[in-house]
Design a protein around this motif. Structure first.
Motif, PDB file in Angstrom:
ATOM      1  N   LEU A  29     -21.891  65.743   1.037  1.00 19.10           N
ATOM      2  CA  LEU A  29     -22.851  64.717   0.626  1.00 19.10           C
ATOM      3  C   LEU A  29     -23.472  65.051  -0.726  1.00 19.10           C
ATOM      4  O   LEU A  29     -23.678  64.166  -1.557  1.00 19.10           O
ATOM      5  N   ALA A  30     -23.768  66.324  -0.942  1.00 18.37           N
ATOM      6  CA  ALA A  30     -24.384  66.728  -2.207  1.00 18.37           C
ATOM      7  C   ALA A  30     -23.456  66.442  -3.381  1.00 18.37           C
ATOM      8  O   ALA A  30     -23.892  65.945  -4.421  1.00 18.37           O
ATOM      9  N   ARG A  31     -22.185  66.742  -3.242  1.00 16.37           N
ATOM     10  CA  ARG A  31     -21.229  66.463  -4.321  1.00 16.37           C
ATOM     11  C   ARG A  31     -21.092  64.957  -4.553  1.00 16.37           C
ATOM     12  O   ARG A  31     -21.004  64.512  -5.701  1.00 16.37           O
ATOM     13  N   PHE A  32     -21.081  64.192  -3.482  1.00 11.72           N
ATOM     14  CA  PHE A  32     -20.952  62.746  -3.643  1.00 11.72           C
ATOM     15  C   PHE A  32     -22.183  62.155  -4.320  1.00 11.72           C
ATOM     16  O   PHE A  32     -22.074  61.432  -5.315  1.00 11.72           O
ATOM     17  N   TYR A  33     -23.368  62.469  -3.793  1.00 13.77           N
ATOM     18  CA  TYR A  33     -24.594  61.854  -4.325  1.00 13.77           C
ATOM     19  C   TYR A  33     -24.920  62.336  -5.731  1.00 13.77           C
ATOM     20  O   TYR A  33     -25.554  61.606  -6.502  1.00 13.77           O
ATOM     21  N   SER A  34     -24.497  63.538  -6.074  1.00 13.80           N
ATOM     22  CA  SER A  34     -24.694  64.003  -7.448  1.00 13.80           C
ATOM     23  C   SER A  34     -24.003  63.065  -8.422  1.00 13.80           C
ATOM     24  O   SER A  34     -24.597  62.615  -9.412  1.00 13.80           O
ATOM     25  N   GLY A  35     -22.742  62.741  -8.143  1.00 10.32           N
ATOM     26  CA  GLY A  35     -22.000  61.827  -9.014  1.00 10.32           C
ATOM     27  C   GLY A  35     -22.446  60.392  -8.887  1.00 10.32           C
ATOM     28  O   GLY A  35     -22.556  59.669  -9.884  1.00 10.32           O
ATOM     29  N   TYR A  36     -22.741  59.963  -7.658  1.00 12.31           N
ATOM     30  CA  TYR A  36     -23.085  58.551  -7.463  1.00 12.31           C
ATOM     31  C   TYR A  36     -24.449  58.230  -8.060  1.00 12.31           C
ATOM     32  O   TYR A  36     -24.686  57.103  -8.519  1.00 12.31           O
ATOM     33  N   GLY A  37     -25.336  59.211  -8.086  1.00 13.18           N
ATOM     34  CA  GLY A  37     -26.628  59.004  -8.738  1.00 13.18           C
ATOM     35  C   GLY A  37     -26.464  58.772 -10.227  1.00 13.18           C
ATOM     36  O   GLY A  37     -27.084  57.872 -10.803  1.00 13.18           O
ATOM     37  N   TYR A  38     -25.610  59.576 -10.864  1.00 10.38           N
ATOM     38  CA  TYR A  38     -25.318  59.363 -12.284  1.00 10.38           C
ATOM     39  C   TYR A  38     -24.683  57.987 -12.494  1.00 10.38           C
ATOM     40  O   TYR A  38     -24.959  57.315 -13.491  1.00 10.38           O
ATOM     41  N   TYR A  39     -23.835  57.574 -11.557  1.00  7.81           N
ATOM     42  CA  TYR A  39     -23.192  56.259 -11.640  1.00  7.81           C
ATOM     43  C   TYR A  39     -24.248  55.145 -11.605  1.00  7.81           C
ATOM     44  O   TYR A  39     -24.210  54.213 -12.422  1.00  7.81           O
ATOM     45  N   LEU A  40     -25.194  55.262 -10.690  1.00  5.99           N
ATOM     46  CA  LEU A  40     -26.249  54.248 -10.597  1.00  5.99           C
ATOM     47  C   LEU A  40     -27.155  54.256 -11.822  1.00  5.99           C
ATOM     48  O   LEU A  40     -27.770  53.245 -12.157  1.00  5.99           O
ATOM     49  N   ASP A  41     -27.224  55.384 -12.506  1.00  8.18           N
ATOM     50  CA  ASP A  41     -28.073  55.519 -13.687  1.00  8.18           C
ATOM     51  C   ASP A  41     -27.313  55.224 -14.978  1.00  8.18           C
ATOM     52  O   ASP A  41     -27.888  55.267 -16.059  1.00  8.18           O
ATOM     53  N   SER A  42     -26.028  54.913 -14.854  1.00  7.70           N
ATOM     54  CA  SER A  42     -25.195  54.671 -16.037  1.00  7.70           C
ATOM     55  C   SER A  42     -25.653  53.404 -16.766  1.00  7.70           C
ATOM     56  O   SER A  42     -25.793  52.341 -16.155  1.00  7.70           O
ATOM     57  N   PRO A  43     -25.909  53.488 -18.081  1.00  7.74           N
ATOM     58  CA  PRO A  43     -26.474  52.351 -18.825  1.00  7.74           C
ATOM     59  C   PRO A  43     -25.417  51.343 -19.272  1.00  7.74           C
ATOM     60  O   PRO A  43     -24.214  51.520 -19.011  1.00  7.74           O
ATOM     61  N   GLU A  44     -25.848  50.328 -19.978  1.00  8.50           N
ATOM     62  CA  GLU A  44     -24.937  49.327 -20.533  1.00  8.50           C
ATOM     63  C   GLU A  44     -24.015  49.979 -21.575  1.00  8.50           C
ATOM     64  O   GLU A  44     -24.377  50.991 -22.177  1.00  8.50           O
ATOM     65  N   PRO A  45     -22.820  49.406 -21.785  1.00  5.57           N
ATOM     66  CA  PRO A  45     -21.825  50.042 -22.660  1.00  5.57           C
ATOM     67  C   PRO A  45     -22.309  50.366 -24.071  1.00  5.57           C
ATOM     68  O   PRO A  45     -21.880  51.362 -24.660  1.00  5.57           O
ATOM     69  N   GLN A  46     -23.199  49.556 -24.628  1.00  4.64           N
ATOM     70  CA  GLN A  46     -23.627  49.775 -26.009  1.00  4.64           C
ATOM     71  C   GLN A  46     -24.567  50.965 -26.156  1.00  4.64           C
ATOM     72  O   GLN A  46     -24.836  51.413 -27.277  1.00  4.64           O
ATOM     73  N   LEU A  47     -25.062  51.494 -25.035  1.00  5.80           N
ATOM     74  CA  LEU A  47     -25.982  52.630 -25.071  1.00  5.80           C
ATOM     75  C   LEU A  47     -25.232  53.948 -24.898  1.00  5.80           C
ATOM     76  O   LEU A  47     -24.021  53.969 -24.674  1.00  5.80           O
ATOM     77  N   ASP A  48     -25.955  55.055 -25.017  1.00  8.67           N
ATOM     78  CA  ASP A  48     -25.352  56.380 -24.866  1.00  8.67           C
ATOM     79  C   ASP A  48     -24.749  56.532 -23.468  1.00  8.67           C
ATOM     80  O   ASP A  48     -25.391  56.213 -22.463  1.00  8.67           O
TER      81      ASP A  48
END
Length: 255
Positions: A93-112
């Motif tokens: 779960l820790a490995r999954f949520y680590s990546g999925y949290g970054y995924y949910l925080d991923s910004p619009e394409p024009q941003l960093d």
């Protein structure tokens, strides 16, 4: 009841009883009081480390941050967890949520897109370690979505160079390089046709604006690029635009 709850929370914060604070933090988490849980747990992970509750406390701290949508802090705690407990109870779960949290925080394409890249890396690590997890499909779809986002950012960059034209240099060449690199890095992207059309258009503009002695060679390159595009996308919605470019280029090389 509210005053009583607030009073108990204040009491817990001041308490030096580690077990009492841990049990309250667990109850706060179950009651979806994630800010309270994370505040208390952040003070407990060090004193509980190495003890029977250390593993659970660290994982719950990550989940409290995650549920409170503090994805950057949650990823840090989850990574600390699976590094410290590579075969722990909550490692999958820790490995999954680590990546999925970054995924949910991923910004619009024009941003960093630093967090998008981290999300792909973390989720790919999850897939490598847990290829039979029931979360594999979710992780894979998230990776595909983020790869498309990174590709779209490259397409936007290439289009920007194309729009700049010859402003302060040959930006058409830059558009071609960005597009070609994106095709190498993401060969199965849904934007593949867009990149190839942009390469064709950029080469055409380069040929049009070249000095006389270089025009013929560059128009031949345009014709070659056109045939490649036509073969790859015989039913393209951009076929008419590509055909117009081909006809002009052909006239300049005597075809």
């Amino acid at each position: 009841m509210i005053l009583g709850s607030c009073g108990e929370y204040t009491k817990v914060l001041k308490s030096r009883d580690i077990d009492y604070k841990f049990q309250y933090a667990k109850r706060a988490y179950d009651e979806k009081k994630f800010l309270q849980a994370s505040t208390i747990l952040s003070d407990l992970v060090i004193p509980l480390r190495g003890g029977p509750n250390g593993e659970e406390a660290l994982f719950l701290l990550g989940m409290s941050y995650y549920e409170n949508k503090d994805f950057l802090n949650s990823a840090l705690q989850f990574k600390t967890y699976y590094t410290r407990y590579p075969k722990g109870k909550y490692t999958e779960l820790a490995r999954f949520y680590s990546g999925y949290g970054y995924y949910l925080d991923s910004p619009e394409p024009q941003l960093d897109q630093s967090n998008t890249i981290k999300a792909i890396e973390e989720l790919q690590g999850f897939l490598d370690y847990f290829p039979k997890s029931d979360r594999v499909t979710v992780a894979q779809n998230a990776i595909f979505e983020m790869q498309d986002k990174l590709t779209l950012k490259q397409l936007q960059n290439a289009q920007l160079y194309y729009n700049l034209g010859n402003f302060m240099g040959n930006n058409y060449e830059s558009a071609i390089i960005v597009a070609q690199n994106a095709l190498k890095e993401y060969p199965y992207s849904k934007y593949k046709e867009d990149f190839e059309l942009l390469i064709l258009k950029s080469k055409f503009q380069e040929a049009k604006q070249s000095v006389n002695e270089r025009q013929a060679d560059r128009y031949r390159d345009v014709v070659d690029e056109y045939y490649s595009f036509k073969n790859n996308y015989p039913d393209s919605k951009n076929a008419k635009e590509a055909e117009t470019i081909y006809k002009i280029a052909s006239k300049h090389i005597g075809n």
